[in-house]
Design a protein around this motif. Structure first.
Motif, PDB file in Angstrom:
ATOM      1  N   LEU A  12      -6.536  -2.291  -4.809  1.00 57.36           N
ATOM      2  CA  LEU A  12      -5.226  -2.196  -4.167  1.00 57.36           C
ATOM      3  C   LEU A  12      -5.318  -1.838  -2.679  1.00 57.36           C
ATOM      4  CD1 LEU A  12      -3.556  -0.373  -7.175  1.00 57.36           C
ATOM      5  CD2 LEU A  12      -3.314  -2.779  -6.576  1.00 57.36           C
ATOM      6  N   GLY A  50       2.957  -2.768 -10.280  1.00 57.84           N
ATOM      7  CA  GLY A  50       3.365  -3.046  -8.908  1.00 57.84           C
ATOM      8  C   GLY A  50       4.231  -4.292  -8.809  1.00 57.84           C
ATOM      9  N   VAL A  98      -3.505   4.227 -11.216  1.00 52.25           N
ATOM     10  CA  VAL A  98      -4.220   3.951  -9.967  1.00 52.25           C
ATOM     11  C   VAL A  98      -5.382   4.940  -9.825  1.00 52.25           C
ATOM     12  CG1 VAL A  98      -4.015   3.768  -7.463  1.00 52.25           C
ATOM     13  CG2 VAL A  98      -2.074   3.123  -8.927  1.00 52.25           C
ATOM     14  N   TYR A 111       3.079  -7.422  -7.565  1.00 48.82           N
ATOM     15  CA  TYR A 111       1.855  -7.243  -6.810  1.00 48.82           C
ATOM     16  C   TYR A 111       0.901  -6.339  -7.585  1.00 48.82           C
ATOM     17  CZ  TYR A 111      -1.831  -6.893  -3.643  1.00 48.82           C
ATOM     18  OH  TYR A 111      -3.097  -6.995  -3.145  1.00 48.82           O
ATOM     19  N   GLY A 112      -0.138  -6.911  -8.100  1.00 53.45           N
ATOM     20  CA  GLY A 112      -1.143  -6.148  -8.819  1.00 53.45           C
ATOM     21  C   GLY A 112      -2.536  -6.537  -8.362  1.00 53.45           C
ATOM     22  N   ILE A 164      -1.265  -0.181 -19.965  1.00 58.18           N
ATOM     23  CA  ILE A 164      -0.916  -0.239 -18.551  1.00 58.18           C
ATOM     24  C   ILE A 164      -1.775   0.756 -17.772  1.00 58.18           C
ATOM     25  CG2 ILE A 164       0.952   0.076 -16.869  1.00 58.18           C
ATOM     26  CD1 ILE A 164       2.892  -0.745 -19.166  1.00 58.18           C
ATOM     27  N   GLY A 165      -2.387   0.284 -16.717  1.00 57.24           N
ATOM     28  CA  GLY A 165      -3.343   1.099 -15.980  1.00 57.24           C
ATOM     29  C   GLY A 165      -2.704   2.082 -15.020  1.00 57.24           C
ATOM     30  N   HIS A 219      -5.204  -3.427 -15.949  1.00 53.12           N
ATOM     31  CA  HIS A 219      -4.265  -3.553 -17.063  1.00 53.12           C
ATOM     32  C   HIS A 219      -4.937  -4.354 -18.174  1.00 53.12           C
ATOM     33  CE1 HIS A 219      -1.258  -2.016 -14.367  1.00 53.12           C
ATOM     34  NE2 HIS A 219      -1.380  -3.028 -13.551  1.00 53.12           N
ATOM     35  N   ILE A 255       0.804  -1.218   0.000  1.00 54.47           N
ATOM     36  CA  ILE A 255       0.000   0.000   0.000  1.00 54.47           C
ATOM     37  C   ILE A 255       0.845   1.280   0.000  1.00 54.47           C
ATOM     38  CG2 ILE A 255      -2.160  -0.932   0.926  1.00 54.47           C
ATOM     39  CD1 ILE A 255      -1.272   0.032   3.706  1.00 54.47           C
ATOM     40  N   LEU A 300       0.566   6.641  -5.625  1.00 52.98           N
ATOM     41  CA  LEU A 300       0.300   6.986  -7.035  1.00 52.98           C
ATOM     42  C   LEU A 300      -1.187   7.211  -7.310  1.00 52.98           C
ATOM     43  CD1 LEU A 300       2.730   4.381  -8.631  1.00 52.98           C
ATOM     44  CD2 LEU A 300       3.060   6.860  -8.537  1.00 52.98           C
ATOM     45  N   ARG A 301      -1.972   7.230  -6.241  1.00 53.33           N
ATOM     46  CA  ARG A 301      -3.428   7.350  -6.355  1.00 53.33           C
ATOM     47  C   ARG A 301      -3.819   8.596  -7.134  1.00 53.33           C
ATOM     48  NH1 ARG A 301      -7.019   6.419  -0.953  1.00 53.33           N
ATOM     49  NH2 ARG A 301      -5.576   7.932  -0.087  1.00 53.33           N
ATOM     50  N   PRO A 317      -8.125   2.155  -3.755  1.00 57.51           N
ATOM     51  CA  PRO A 317      -7.670   2.436  -5.111  1.00 57.51           C
ATOM     52  C   PRO A 317      -7.828   1.187  -5.990  1.00 57.51           C
ATOM     53  CG  PRO A 317      -5.905   2.786  -3.472  1.00 57.51           C
ATOM     54  CD  PRO A 317      -6.993   2.002  -2.820  1.00 57.51           C
ATOM     55  N   GLU A 367      -1.189  -8.320 -15.606  1.00 58.49           N
ATOM     56  CA  GLU A 367       0.114  -7.686 -15.390  1.00 58.49           C
ATOM     57  C   GLU A 367       1.254  -8.639 -15.758  1.00 58.49           C
ATOM     58  OE1 GLU A 367       1.051  -6.445 -11.362  1.00 58.49           O
ATOM     59  OE2 GLU A 367       2.873  -5.433 -12.007  1.00 58.49           O
ATOM     60  N   HIS A 381       1.249   2.416 -13.898  1.00 54.64           N
ATOM     61  CA  HIS A 381       1.948   1.827 -12.753  1.00 54.64           C
ATOM     62  C   HIS A 381       1.909   0.307 -12.819  1.00 54.64           C
ATOM     63  CE1 HIS A 381       3.093   0.747  -8.719  1.00 54.64           C
ATOM     64  NE2 HIS A 381       1.886   0.335  -8.393  1.00 54.64           N
ATOM     65  N   ASP A 429      -8.990   6.062  -7.930  1.00 51.02           N
ATOM     66  CA  ASP A 429      -9.711   5.944  -6.673  1.00 51.02           C
ATOM     67  C   ASP A 429     -10.798   7.008  -6.627  1.00 51.02           C
ATOM     68  OD1 ASP A 429     -10.590   5.909  -4.035  1.00 51.02           O
ATOM     69  OD2 ASP A 429      -8.598   5.561  -3.211  1.00 51.02           O
ATOM     70  N   SER A 443       1.059   1.761  -4.011  1.00 49.46           N
ATOM     71  CA  SER A 443      -0.157   2.049  -4.782  1.00 49.46           C
ATOM     72  C   SER A 443      -0.821   3.337  -4.289  1.00 49.46           C
ATOM     73  CB  SER A 443      -1.127   0.874  -4.722  1.00 49.46           C
ATOM     74  OG  SER A 443      -1.345   0.484  -3.389  1.00 49.46           O
ATOM     75  N   PHE A 444      -0.841   3.541  -2.974  1.00 50.49           N
ATOM     76  CA  PHE A 444      -1.490   4.758  -2.475  1.00 50.49           C
ATOM     77  C   PHE A 444      -0.700   6.010  -2.851  1.00 50.49           C
ATOM     78  CE2 PHE A 444      -5.206   3.748   0.233  1.00 50.49           C
ATOM     79  CZ  PHE A 444      -5.188   2.382   0.127  1.00 50.49           C
TER      80      PHE A 444
END
Lengths: 338, 338
Positions: free
Chosen positions: B313, A107, B192, B109-110, B189-190, B330, A92, A98-99, B326, B117, A105, B194, A95-96
């Motif tokens: 996420l 990860g 983030v 980690y996605g 590619i996505g 992808h 977190i 880049l919110r 968030p 991903e 992104h 929220d 990811s947070f």
């Protein structure tokens, strides 16, 4: 047919991507250590003005990214992609941070090897012609790690002599297809190595075999030896892990030629700062690379280094279930810039 | 200068990498659903013969990899690289499954977007000339997810109407530079995204805005529309999330032209299997892709699909600290093989 693949585990970049800019953010203890002068921003506030340590970690990544784009004279929307990850459950911190920034992104989870992992994937992305401006980034925080992996800080548990101190810090590097700066010549991707270490307070021992495996693979894939590098620098083996790596190398008949250093023993004064075996965490190798090491490469004080990010792939659950600790190590060969 | 970059978020492969083989492993509930006939191996034992659910998840990934290399007529040592990740804290399903196998590994980690991903990173690795045989793999397990993200199963907590059912399963795909099979033409590619959803029992709502964002970016980057695809398939929005995505698309003036499906509603019979809003988890899109979807692409029943892995996420800690969730998505464009 994989024209840039080299040997079993490595990749060589025909046109080496350039690390044009880098930034590092560090906490109080790090700012009292030997690398204090190399950080872009330090804070004596453990919370970095946030309400929780996890949010503080997120904030450090935001500061690292802000500092990086500012140094590069770019805006965040000019970045093509960010590879990042951290130690927090579900990453977190990354990811947070880049919110809603609208930056693509991907990860990662490579535990404390994340700086090397994100750097090599950034180099592959740029080197493969898929993007021009890619950021490799990671972070760790002493307090968020302690409570997640070990004990609540308020419990006041005693640390074992083999324990390491998780670095509070974040590092970010901008990898571009052209420009001035240190160049990523090649990388070696690690395999998951587990020799059966079960002591979660002795990460150095768990990771040392992975470091040896990747350094051996790198030398074999490129036909090089320690003599070809100014420095071979592991991520966070700490003092004990570094000694174990040297011993494992001797046992394997591999000379490291006095070139081995470890970010965990560079970032803190292990004799004076009460960090026991040294620094650890994703931030350990990140702030050492994105300061001291890249600065020296840029100034020509180092010509060629092998940056070996080391990670212990355990979780509290795996330890509670009696599992041993797998390690991984990814190596990135970086040459001095101009 | 990034010759394969397309628009803001996308990559186009000049020589599209080929998905030559795929394998899927599934649990009991999945084997009672509409895609039962597409799985390579199913088990009625929730523990897959292991001592814990986490070890069961590791074992599913091992089974998926074993099945994959067997179908491909390879040995594991002939694989160049595995990209994998999962939902467990510190991704122990993935790292432990590769322990001491001597296969280079990069951990991701996605969240539930991991199949997409890992697939797009495999395509980049092969398409960039860095490796010939790369595996994309992931897993999830209902029981390990429930206890990590929600409640201990023994507590018997009631599930909300918006809840989804984490798929017990693992999928793996082999991406090669040549061979027969569906081809990876491009990817997006996505970022983030929220919009402030805080209900951890309504993941579909949290992820739908990210799915819209990535589908819009894909269409914009390639100048395409829904009419250019036989199927646009999201990872695990579930019934409610799918309806929300359709509504968000309508509000944004974007037509999905009746092409939208969601793996979470394909993998289970939502009206009969008591899964509430549908399936979820990394395994959801993984076993739907590495069975039903790739089978249909290979047979020519589908010519071109946009596979959109969706991920929430969050972590239990972020939720407890009052943070919103968030999302990321992808997209991978896959065309029918031959």
């Amino acid at each position: 047919m994989a024209k840039y693949k080299q040997g079993r585990q490595s990749i060589r970049f025909e046109e080496p991507p350039v690390i044009t800019h880098w930034a590092s953010i560090a906490g109080k203890k790090e700012s009292e250590g030997p690398l204090a002068h190399t950080f872009d921003f330090t804070s004596t506030d453990t919370l970095f003005g946030q309400k929780s340590w996890e949010q503080a970690e997120k904030h450090m990544q935001q500061l690292a990214l802000d500092t990086l784009v500012s140094k590069a004279g770019l805006t965040k929307k000019e970045l093509d992609l960010v590879f990042s990850g951290d130690l927090l459950n579900q990453c977190i911190g990354s990811s947070f941070s880049l919110r809603n920034l609208k930056i693509p992104h991907l990860g990662l989870y490579g535990a404390c090897s994340t700086m090397a992992e994100s750097l090599l994937l950034s180099a592959m992305t740029v080197g493969g012609g898929f993007a021009d401006r890619v950021v490799a980034m990671t972070s760790s925080h002493f307090a968020s790690s302690e409570r997640q992996y070990r004990f609540p800080l308020g419990y006041g548990g005693q640390r074992t002599p083999t324990a390491q101190w998780t670095v509070t810090g974040s590092g970010a590097a901008l990898v571009q297809s052209s420009g001035k700066g240190p160049r990523i010549e090649s990388c070696t991707i690690g395999t998951v190595v587990d020799l059966g270490i079960k002591d979660a307070n002795n990460m150095g021992a768990a990771m040392a075999p992975a470091a040896l495996s990747t350094i051996q693979a790198h030398f074999a894939d490129f036909g090089t030896s320690a003599a070809d590098y100014d420095l071979i620098v592991t991520g966070d083996l700490g003092q004990l892990g570094k000694e174990l790596l040297l011993q494992l190398a001797r046992d394997a008949g591999l000379s490291l030629g006095g070139k081995l250093e470890d970010c965990g023993t560079l970032v803190f004064d292990t004799s004076a700062q009460d960090v026991h075996s040294g620094g650890s965490g994703c931030g350990c190798s990140a702030i050492t690379l994105c300061g001291e090491l890249l600065n020296k490469l840029q100034k020509g004080k180092l010509k060629k280094i092998l940056f070996c990010g080391t990670g212990a792939l355990l979780s509290p659950t795996s330890t509670q279930q009696g599992q041993s600790i797998p390690g991984v190590c990814h190596a990135v060969c970086i040459t001095g810039g101009n």
